[in-house]
Motif scaffolding. Structure first.
Motif, mmCIF file in Angstrom:
data_model
loop_
_atom_site.group_PDB
_atom_site.id
_atom_site.type_symbol
_atom_site.label_atom_id
_atom_site.label_comp_id
_atom_site.label_asym_id
_atom_site.label_seq_id
_atom_site.Cartn_x
_atom_site.Cartn_y
_atom_site.Cartn_z
ATOM 1 N N LYS A 177 1.961 6.903 7.129
ATOM 2 C CA LYS A 177 2.348 5.623 7.056
ATOM 3 C C LYS A 177 0.739 5.098 6.754
ATOM 4 O O LYS A 177 1.244 3.487 5.773
ATOM 5 N N ARG A 178 -0.316 5.344 7.115
ATOM 6 C CA ARG A 178 -1.769 4.587 6.324
ATOM 7 C C ARG A 178 -1.330 4.964 4.227
ATOM 8 O O ARG A 178 -1.565 3.936 3.862
ATOM 9 N N ILE B 126 -5.143 0.127 7.678
ATOM 10 C CA ILE B 126 -3.635 -0.700 8.281
ATOM 11 C C ILE B 126 -4.267 -2.011 7.915
ATOM 12 O O ILE B 126 -3.686 -2.849 7.193
ATOM 13 N N LEU C 177 1.815 2.247 2.981
ATOM 14 C CA LEU C 177 0.901 1.542 2.903
ATOM 15 C C LEU C 177 -0.543 0.874 1.736
ATOM 16 O O LEU C 177 -0.147 0.283 1.354
ATOM 17 N N GLN C 178 -0.580 2.034 1.328
ATOM 18 C CA GLN C 178 -1.653 1.962 0.679
ATOM 19 C C GLN C 178 -0.995 2.062 -0.868
ATOM 20 O O GLN C 178 -1.431 1.496 -1.303
ATOM 21 N N CYS D 26 -5.545 -3.420 4.637
ATOM 22 C CA CYS D 26 -3.803 -3.857 3.808
ATOM 23 C C CYS D 26 -3.285 -5.149 4.245
ATOM 24 O O CYS D 26 -2.734 -6.014 3.318
ATOM 25 N N LEU D 27 -3.779 -4.860 5.698
ATOM 26 C CA LEU D 27 -2.850 -7.023 5.461
ATOM 27 C C LEU D 27 -3.408 -8.237 5.102
ATOM 28 O O LEU D 27 -3.101 -8.783 4.372
ATOM 29 N N GLU E 137 3.540 -8.030 4.764
ATOM 30 C CA GLU E 137 2.619 -7.879 6.134
ATOM 31 C C GLU E 137 3.279 -7.468 7.404
ATOM 32 O O GLU E 137 2.947 -6.888 7.889
ATOM 33 N N GLU F 132 5.253 -4.713 7.254
ATOM 34 C CA GLU F 132 5.358 -3.874 7.986
ATOM 35 C C GLU F 132 3.771 -2.527 8.045
ATOM 36 O O GLU F 132 4.031 -2.138 9.085
ATOM 37 N N CYS F 133 3.006 -3.338 7.417
ATOM 38 C CA CYS F 133 1.350 -3.699 8.603
ATOM 39 C C CYS F 133 1.941 -4.059 9.717
ATOM 40 O O CYS F 133 1.291 -2.840 10.933
ATOM 41 N N LEU G 185 1.100 -1.101 13.170
ATOM 42 C CA LEU G 185 0.183 -1.663 14.675
ATOM 43 C C LEU G 185 0.985 -1.597 15.569
ATOM 44 O O LEU G 185 0.350 -0.980 16.363
#
Length: 221
Positions: A11-12, A83, A15-16, A86-87, A63, A65-66, A70
């Motif tokens: 997931k990390r 994460i 998100l990147q 990313c937010l 946002e 998705e982040c 979490l």
């Protein structure tokens, strides 16, 4: 023993990638804004403004998705830092997209008098430095670059500040000697400042990228 990629690590990475995609949209908008300044293309100005709505939408999705990541994975360590970064980066990128849209809106005022070539060329040079900083920072974040590489990506930030100061002095002098150009000079000052702010936010992104990798936040400004 083979390395096992956990769900949170997957997931990390996703998100990147989302940050990279949003960054590519913002960088494209900045390049378009430079072309718009160069040509005073009204149709392109409208296109940039329309594209900014998509950037804003993508930021909101990212946002969400982040936040879901979490809550669902309860990450720790570098996963949590990345994460969280990313937010914050999503917000920074959305603001940079706004700068490109602001420049487009200035051009869309239908400026009837040609802008001075020297001032426009200086702003474009400043803009290109800012864009390069953002490109290199996002590439570093995606590739898990170390702190020294991320510092190098935004090393031009002080020079961008100096370039804006020099340009501001030149434009103000031009406005004093040719009062009929005051309105256009004001537009140019706004445009230059938007590109300088883009460089500042690229530096913020680099600081968050360092935090994700190293666990501390340096002052890169």
């Amino acid at each position: 023993m083979s390395h096992v990629i956990t769900l949170v690590q997957k997931k990390r990475s996703q998100l990147q990638e989302r940050i990279s995609e949003l960054g590519a949209q913002v960088i494209a908008a900045l390049h378009q804004s430079v072309e718009c300044l160069r040509t005073q293309d009204q149709a392109l100005a409208q296109q940039i403004s329309a594209g900014n709505r998509l950037i804003n939408h993508q930021r909101r999705l990212l946002e969400q998705e982040c936040l879901v990541a979490l809550a669902a994975f309860k990450p720790a360590g570098e996963d949590l830092r990345t994460i969280g970064a990313c937010l914050e980066m999503a917000s920074e990128l959305e603001r940079i997209g706004d700068y490109a849209a602001d420049i487009a809106r200035i051009i869309a005022r239908d400026v009837k008098m040609p802008l001075p070539e020297g001032a426009v060329a200086a702003i474009i040079a400043l803009a290109n430095k800012s864009i390069a900083m953002l490109e290199q920072t996002l590439a570093g974040f995606l590739s898990h670059a170390d702190e020294s590489s991320l510092r190098a990506a935004v090393a031009n930030e002080p020079q961008v500040d100096r370039d804006e100061d020099t340009l501001t002095a030149q434009i103000l002098e031009w406005m004093r000697t040719e009062p009929e150009f005051v309105e256009h000079g004001t537009y140019l000052l706004w445009i230059a400042h938007n590109y300088e702010r883009a460089a500042d936010r690229a530096t913020n992104i680099a600081e968050r990228a360092v935090f994700a990798v190293a666990g501390h936040t340096p002052d890169l400004d």
